[in-house]
Design a protein around this motif. Structure first.
Motif, PDB file in Angstrom:
ATOM      1  N   LEU A 188      20.107 -11.879   5.385  1.00 35.90           N
ATOM      2  CA  LEU A 188      20.733  -9.730   4.610  1.00 35.90           C
ATOM      3  C   LEU A 188      20.483  -9.860   3.636  1.00 35.90           C
ATOM      4  N   LEU A 189      19.944 -10.274   2.565  1.00 36.82           N
ATOM      5  CA  LEU A 189      19.430  -9.594   1.084  1.00 36.82           C
ATOM      6  C   LEU A 189      18.080  -9.593   0.962  1.00 36.82           C
ATOM      7  N   ALA A 190      17.269 -10.725   1.924  1.00 32.44           N
ATOM      8  CA  ALA A 190      16.101  -9.746   2.132  1.00 32.44           C
ATOM      9  C   ALA A 190      15.573  -8.657   3.446  1.00 32.44           C
ATOM     10  N   LEU A 191      16.155  -9.059   3.781  1.00 29.61           N
ATOM     11  CA  LEU A 191      15.794  -7.899   4.335  1.00 29.61           C
ATOM     12  C   LEU A 191      16.043  -6.180   3.821  1.00 29.61           C
ATOM     13  N   ALA A 192      18.168  -6.518   2.690  1.00 28.89           N
ATOM     14  CA  ALA A 192      17.808  -4.961   2.093  1.00 28.89           C
ATOM     15  C   ALA A 192      16.937  -4.823   1.278  1.00 28.89           C
ATOM     16  N   LEU A 193      16.190  -6.169   0.364  1.00 26.98           N
ATOM     17  CA  LEU A 193      14.386  -5.664  -0.170  1.00 26.98           C
ATOM     18  C   LEU A 193      13.536  -5.314   0.425  1.00 26.98           C
ATOM     19  N   VAL A 194      13.186  -6.160   1.759  1.00 29.64           N
ATOM     20  CA  VAL A 194      12.621  -5.849   2.710  1.00 29.64           C
ATOM     21  C   VAL A 194      12.226  -3.742   2.814  1.00 29.64           C
ATOM     22  N   PHE A 195      14.052  -3.492   3.246  1.00 32.31           N
ATOM     23  CA  PHE A 195      13.646  -2.355   4.268  1.00 32.31           C
ATOM     24  C   PHE A 195      13.858  -1.136   2.515  1.00 32.31           C
ATOM     25  N   GLY A 196      14.380  -1.953   1.562  1.00 30.81           N
ATOM     26  CA  GLY A 196      14.430  -1.329   0.488  1.00 30.81           C
ATOM     27  C   GLY A 196      12.844  -0.739  -0.498  1.00 30.81           C
ATOM     28  N   GLY A 197      12.158  -1.207   0.046  1.00 33.34           N
ATOM     29  CA  GLY A 197      10.998  -1.845  -0.686  1.00 33.34           C
ATOM     30  C   GLY A 197      10.196  -2.346  -2.070  1.00 33.34           C
ATOM     31  N   VAL A 198      11.419  -3.001  -2.037  1.00 33.51           N
ATOM     32  CA  VAL A 198      10.973  -4.717  -3.237  1.00 33.51           C
ATOM     33  C   VAL A 198       9.813  -5.623  -2.987  1.00 33.51           C
ATOM     34  N   PRO A 199       8.662  -5.518  -3.095  1.00 35.62           N
ATOM     35  CA  PRO A 199       7.924  -6.055  -2.528  1.00 35.62           C
ATOM     36  C   PRO A 199       8.202  -7.710  -3.386  1.00 35.62           C
ATOM     37  N   ARG A 200       7.913  -8.461  -2.302  1.00 36.06           N
ATOM     38  CA  ARG A 200       7.587  -9.808  -2.629  1.00 36.06           C
ATOM     39  C   ARG A 200       6.444 -10.715  -3.661  1.00 36.06           C
ATOM     40  N   PRO A 201       7.167 -10.970  -4.768  1.00 35.33           N
ATOM     41  CA  PRO A 201       6.191 -11.143  -5.371  1.00 35.33           C
ATOM     42  C   PRO A 201       5.422 -11.953  -4.899  1.00 35.33           C
ATOM     43  N   ASP A 202       3.997 -12.020  -5.843  1.00 37.77           N
ATOM     44  CA  ASP A 202       2.891 -13.344  -5.612  1.00 37.77           C
ATOM     45  C   ASP A 202       2.564 -13.980  -5.782  1.00 37.77           C
ATOM     46  N   TRP A 203       2.928 -15.038  -5.669  1.00 37.28           N
ATOM     47  CA  TRP A 203       3.848 -16.905  -5.275  1.00 37.28           C
ATOM     48  C   TRP A 203       3.654 -17.505  -4.090  1.00 37.28           C
ATOM     49  N   GLN A 204       3.133 -18.420  -4.715  1.00 34.89           N
ATOM     50  CA  GLN A 204       2.742 -19.559  -3.617  1.00 34.89           C
ATOM     51  C   GLN A 204       4.118 -20.597  -3.370  1.00 34.89           C
TER      52      GLN A 204
END
Length: 326
Positions: A188-204
Motif C-alpha cells: 500500500l505504501l509503494a502504491l501511494a508513492l507510485v500514484f503520488g508521482g514519487v520516482p523510485r531511486p535508481d539503485w540495483q
C-alpha cells in the motif's frame, strides 16, 4: 537479466531441498511449533516487505491494475464454490472422506491459492521480470480482506459447529495491526508513492537473491509441519482437488478475460493477462494450513492437501506451463 540467475530448474531444486530438509529435521527432532512460527515471521517481517515494496514502487501508475486483485477475488470465490459443490456431490456418494473437521478444510484449501512470492509470485518474476513481481504484489491485495472477513469467520463457525468446536476469535482490528501484515502495508505504501508521482531511486537492489531465502524458509517451514508418517487422503480427494486448482479455476480465468473483451470491449495489457494466467494455475496455499491450526480443524488433512497439490503442480503442471510459455 536477474531472472537468468534464479531459473526454473534452480527454483524447483530449492523448493525440493528446503521441503525435504524440513521433513527430515522433523523426523529427527519431532514437531517444532515455535521454530515454525519464528521462520514464518522472519519471512513476513524481514524479506517479503522489502521485496514487495521495491518491486511495486517500480511500477508505472495504471488504474487498470485494479483488475488484478478483482481477478484474484473471482478466482478464490470460484474455488470455494467448486469445492463446496464437489464436497456435496462426492461426499454424499462416499467418494470423499470428509468429516466435520475436514469438510471446511477442503473448502478453504480449494479457495485459497499460492499466489504469493514463494510460488506464483516467483514464477511471475522468472517469466515477467521485476515488473511481474510488482504486479503479483498488486494481485494479492484481495488476500487480507478476503481471509479475515470471510475465510477465518467461516473456519471459526465450522469449528464451533463440530463436536470438538470451541475457538477463540481475535478481534479483526488487532489482527490487522499484527506484524504479520507488513507485506500488505509495504504494498500500500509503494502504491501511494507510485500514484503520488514519487520516482523510485535508481539503485540495483538484488531482488533475485532476496527471493532465495524467502522461498527456502517457506518450504523449510512446510517440511517441518508435514507429518510424513501418516496419510489421510484418498485418490478421489486428490483428483477432485487437482481438478479445482488446475482445470476449473483456469477455466474461470479464461471466461473472465473473454468477458472483458466481449462485454466491456477492454483489452488487457499483455503482462497483466500473462500474470492472471500464472495465478490461475496456483496450487493450494499455506494459509489453508494456518486457518486449520488457528481454529482447530483437521490440520494434518490440510497439510497433506497442500503438500500433495503442490507436488502435482511442481511435477505435472509447472513443466507444461513452462513449455507453453516458451
Amino acid at each position: 537479466m536477474p531472472a537468468s540467475i534464479l531459473n526454473l530448474a534452480f527454483f524447483q531444486g530449492l523448493v525440493l531441498l528446503s521441503f525435504v530438509g524440513g521433513m527430515l529435521a522433523r523426523r529427527r527432532a519431532g514437531p517444532q511449533a515455535d521454530l515454525n512460527r519464528t521462520l514464518v515471521r522472519i519471512n513476513l517481517i524481514v524479506f517479503e516487505p522489502v521485496i514487495v515494496f521495491w518491486a511495486t514502487w517500480g511500477l508505472a501508475p495504471d488504474p487498470a491494475q485494479l483488475i488484478l486483485p478483482l481477478g484474484g477475488l473471482i478466482f478464490v470465490l470460484w474455488g470455494f464454490a467448486c469445492a463446496a459443490a464437489f464436497a456435496r456431490v462426492f461426499f454424499s456418494r462416499g467418494a470423499l472422506q470428509l468429516g466435520p473437521l475436514r469438510r471446511p478444510v477442503y473448502l478453504i484449501s480449494g479457495s485459497l491459492g499460492n499466489h504469493g512470492f514463494t510460488l506464483c509470485g516467483t514464477l511471475a518474476f522468472l517469466w515477467l521480470g521485476e515488473n511481474g513481481l510488482g504486479l503479483a504484489a498488486i494481485f494479492t491485495l484481495y488476500f487480507t480482506p478476503y481471509v479475515f472477513l470471510f475465510i477465518f469467520p467461516y473456519a471459526e463457525s465450522a469449528a464451533s459447529a463440530s463436536a470438538d468446536g470451541a475457538s477463540r476469535r481475535t478481534p479483526i482490528w488487532r489482527q490487522w495491526l499484527s506484524w504479520n501484515y507488513l507485506p500488505l502495508y509495504a504494498t500500500l505504501l509503494a502504491l501511494a508513492l507510485v500514484f503520488g508521482g514519487v520516482p523510485r531511486p535508481d539503485w540495483q537492489l538484488p531482488v533475485h537473491w532476496l527471493l532465495v531465502p524467502t522461498v527456502s524458509l517457506y518450504y523449510l517451514t512446510l517440511g517441518l509441519s508435514f507429518n510424513s508418517r501418516s496419510w489421510l487422503l484418498n485418490w478421489p480427494t486428490i483428483f477432485s482437488f487437482a481438478a479445482i486448482k488446475f482445470a476449473l479455476i483456469p477455466a474461470i480465468c479464461g471466461l473472465f478475460l473473454l468477458a472483458l473483451k466481449l462485454l466491456f470491449a477492454y483489452e488487457l495489457a499483455a503482462d497483466y493477462e500473462a500474470l492472471l494466467w500464472i495465478m490461475a494455475f496456483a496450487p493450494a496455499a499455506t494459509y489453508s494450513v494456518v486457518a486449520s491450526v488457528l481454529y482447530r480443524l483437521d490440520e494434518d488433512f490440510a497439510a497433506e492437501l497442500f503438500v500433495t497439490n503442490v507436488g502435482v503442480f511442481l511435477i505435472g503442471v509447472l513443466p507444461v506451463l513452462a513449455w507453453w510459455w516458451a
